[in-house]
Design a protein around this motif. Sequence first.
Motif, short mmCIF file in Angstrom:
data_model
loop_
_atom_site.label_atom_id
_atom_site.label_comp_id
_atom_site.label_asym_id
_atom_site.label_seq_id
_atom_site.Cartn_x
_atom_site.Cartn_y
_atom_site.Cartn_z
N LYS A 96 -46.19 -40.48 -11.18
CA LYS A 96 -45.35 -41.56 -11.73
C LYS A 96 -43.87 -41.21 -11.68
N HIS A 99 -41.35 -42.73 -8.96
CA HIS A 99 -40.79 -44.09 -9.01
C HIS A 99 -40.33 -44.44 -10.43
N ASP A 100 -39.81 -43.47 -11.14
CA ASP A 100 -39.29 -43.65 -12.51
C ASP A 100 -40.34 -44.15 -13.49
#
Length: 144
Positions: A96, A99-100
């Motif tokens: 995760k 992608h921030d």
Amino acid sequence: MKLYAMIFLSLFLGKSCTSQTKNDLKTAILEYTANTRGFYQKITIQNQMVAVSKDRSGTEKAVETKISDADWKELISYFETINLDSLATLKAPSEKRFHDGAAIATLEVIHKDKKYKTTSFDHGYPPEAIQKLVTKINSFAKKE
């Protein structure tokens, strides 16, 4: 008589060797860091004290707290099970952070003048081998 001496020495030397293989948290420093563009948290554990900092620049003093004896014993039990040499090769269970979706986290251990550091993993989703230790470390930041 020689037989008794040999048995005694074997047991004595065998016990001393096994006790040396355990990781000693009393002489170690644990640093857990998690950050994104808008979030920073650094938890440092040393000598039964925990310091939590939310200041990326390091200008503000970290909040220090003494770790209770029960929490310290629990932390020691988790730390003793970790193979420090394998920290750098642990695989993150999720991605995760790419992608921030989660903060980027690392765990660094300084033990006997040697540094051991994990590769990055998602904050809140550590590799299984260090999951209990990281969860316990993060619990100190939540108490604040």
